[in-house]
Design a protein around this motif. Structure first.
Motif, mmCIF file in Angstrom:
data_model
loop_
_atom_site.group_PDB
_atom_site.id
_atom_site.type_symbol
_atom_site.label_atom_id
_atom_site.label_comp_id
_atom_site.label_asym_id
_atom_site.label_seq_id
_atom_site.Cartn_x
_atom_site.Cartn_y
_atom_site.Cartn_z
ATOM 1 N N TYR A 6 34.107 42.873 42.804
ATOM 2 C CA TYR A 6 34.820 43.443 41.438
ATOM 3 C C TYR A 6 35.498 42.226 40.873
ATOM 4 O O TYR A 6 35.645 41.902 40.321
ATOM 5 C CB TYR A 6 35.162 44.384 41.984
ATOM 6 N N ALA A 7 36.225 41.975 41.606
ATOM 7 C CA ALA A 7 37.392 40.624 41.674
ATOM 8 C C ALA A 7 36.041 38.981 40.582
ATOM 9 O O ALA A 7 36.064 38.379 39.839
ATOM 10 C CB ALA A 7 37.640 39.971 42.389
ATOM 11 N N ILE A 67 38.079 42.361 36.081
ATOM 12 C CA ILE A 67 39.365 42.826 36.169
ATOM 13 C C ILE A 67 40.195 42.004 34.674
ATOM 14 O O ILE A 67 40.908 42.276 33.598
ATOM 15 C CB ILE A 67 40.318 42.129 36.668
ATOM 16 N N PHE A 69 44.454 45.151 41.419
ATOM 17 C CA PHE A 69 43.735 44.700 40.202
ATOM 18 C C PHE A 69 44.002 45.497 38.670
ATOM 19 O O PHE A 69 43.451 46.627 38.042
ATOM 20 C CB PHE A 69 42.597 44.916 40.046
ATOM 21 N N GLY A 96 44.710 44.681 35.765
ATOM 22 C CA GLY A 96 44.487 44.388 34.476
ATOM 23 C C GLY A 96 44.693 42.996 33.541
ATOM 24 O O GLY A 96 45.994 43.356 34.176
#
Length: 323
Positions: free
Chosen positions: A60-61, A66, A103, A105
């Protein structure tokens, strides 16, 4: 020279006080939080995640998710996140005690993902039956997404009773019934035909409940149940098969197109039309794609916390007459 010492002391003091106020004190206040649980040790929240979920967080990162998605439901006095049905309460520090890094954001160009794992069951229960079509879906082949401004029928199984056209989930009218010539936003019967509408929202959406006015996506014909693992894979591989106006990039490099050798894989993505693989081939997720989907499904802050007030419950039914 005499003025240099106070200058350096002032600069040092400014940074020192900032560091203490922004790092030391918050860590002292919330850095040693434990999971919330009942007196008998049951119902612990949150819980440590599996290694597959942790790997999915790294995927995901690494792919920059993010930068477009947040993971923080803001309080109702600060934003409309709860009204948008992105969560039943605001996020709290205890929600993140097992996340490294957190995260939160950088901006919110798309939906908040704090509770995306909690949406799957409710959306599957409200999903239309097989073969049903969304009212905003075009006559294109199944898989096309409705226009963003259309009233999402997948989010509310019971459309408003005063809509000008038959509700999407209702049985088709008999042959003798004569439908309106062209259902328009003015079909909700206004006495003055030239009067300007109160808002640009169509009547079907204006009269719907807040849950029905939730943002896209809505359940589209020919797609897996919303927010299920299969739905996430289709969305990651081809976002515009879910929403034609999506600006989300495609993550096709997380999937493999391979020849079917013995039997089709149970994990193969189901596509029709131009997205379908050639005959004898299939599209399957890689391990990183499975980890990413496992991470998305694990995002769930719906558990009530004692230190956070949940959103007000639905209005209770009116009292009986005479009370």
């Amino acid at each position: 020279m005499k003025g240099l010492a106070p200058l350096f002391l002032g600069i040092f003091g400014t940074f020192a006080f900032s560091w203490v106020g922004l790092t030391v004190i918050p860590n002292w206040q919330i850095g040693h939080l434990d999971p919330q649980m009942e007196e008998d040790g049951s119902d612990a929240y949150p819980q440590p995640q599996s290694g597959m979920v942790e790997r999915g967080a790294r995927v995901y990162a690494a792919n920059g998710c993010i930068y477009c998605h947040s993971q923080q439901v803001r309080a109702d006095y600060a934003a409309d996140d709860i009204e948008r049905k992105w969560g039943g309460r605001r996020s709290a520090p205890r929600d993140y005690i097992f996340e490294r890094p957190v995260f939160l954001g950088k901006m919110r160009m798309c939906q908040d993902l704090s509770n995306i794992g909690a949406r799957a069951l409710a959306e599957q229960e409200n999903a239309p039956p097989a073969g049903a079509t969304s009212p905003a879906a075009s006559p294109a082949p199944p898989g096309g997404a409705p226009a963003p401004g259309a009233a999402p029928s997948g989010a509310s199984p019971s459309p408003p009773a005063n809509a000008g056209s038959p509700p999407p989930g209702a049985p088709p009218p008999k042959a003798t019934a004569v439908p309106p010539a062209s259902p328009t936003p003015s079909a909700s019967a206004s006495p003055a035909p030239n009067a300007a509408p109160a808002s640009p929202t169509p009547p079907a959406a204006a009269n719907a409940s807040p849950a029905a006015r939730a943002p896209w996506p809505v359940q589209t014909s020919g797609q897996p149940p919303m927010y299920s693992a299969a739905w996430h894979h289709v969305h990651l591989y081809s976002p515009r098969s879910i929403n034609v106006d999506s600006n989300m990039p495609s993550y096709r490099f997380l999937y493999q197109t391979r020849r079917i050798t013995d039997a089709p894989s149970a994990d193969a993505l189901k596509f029709t039309g131009s997205e379908a693989p050639p005959e004898g081939w299939e599209i399957v997720p890689t391990y990183d794609a499975k980890c990413l989907v496992a991470y998305l499904i694990s995002l769930n802050q719906s558990h009530p916390l004692k230190e956070v007030r949940s959103a007000a419950p639905a209005a209770s039914p009116p009292a009986a007459p005479g009370k």
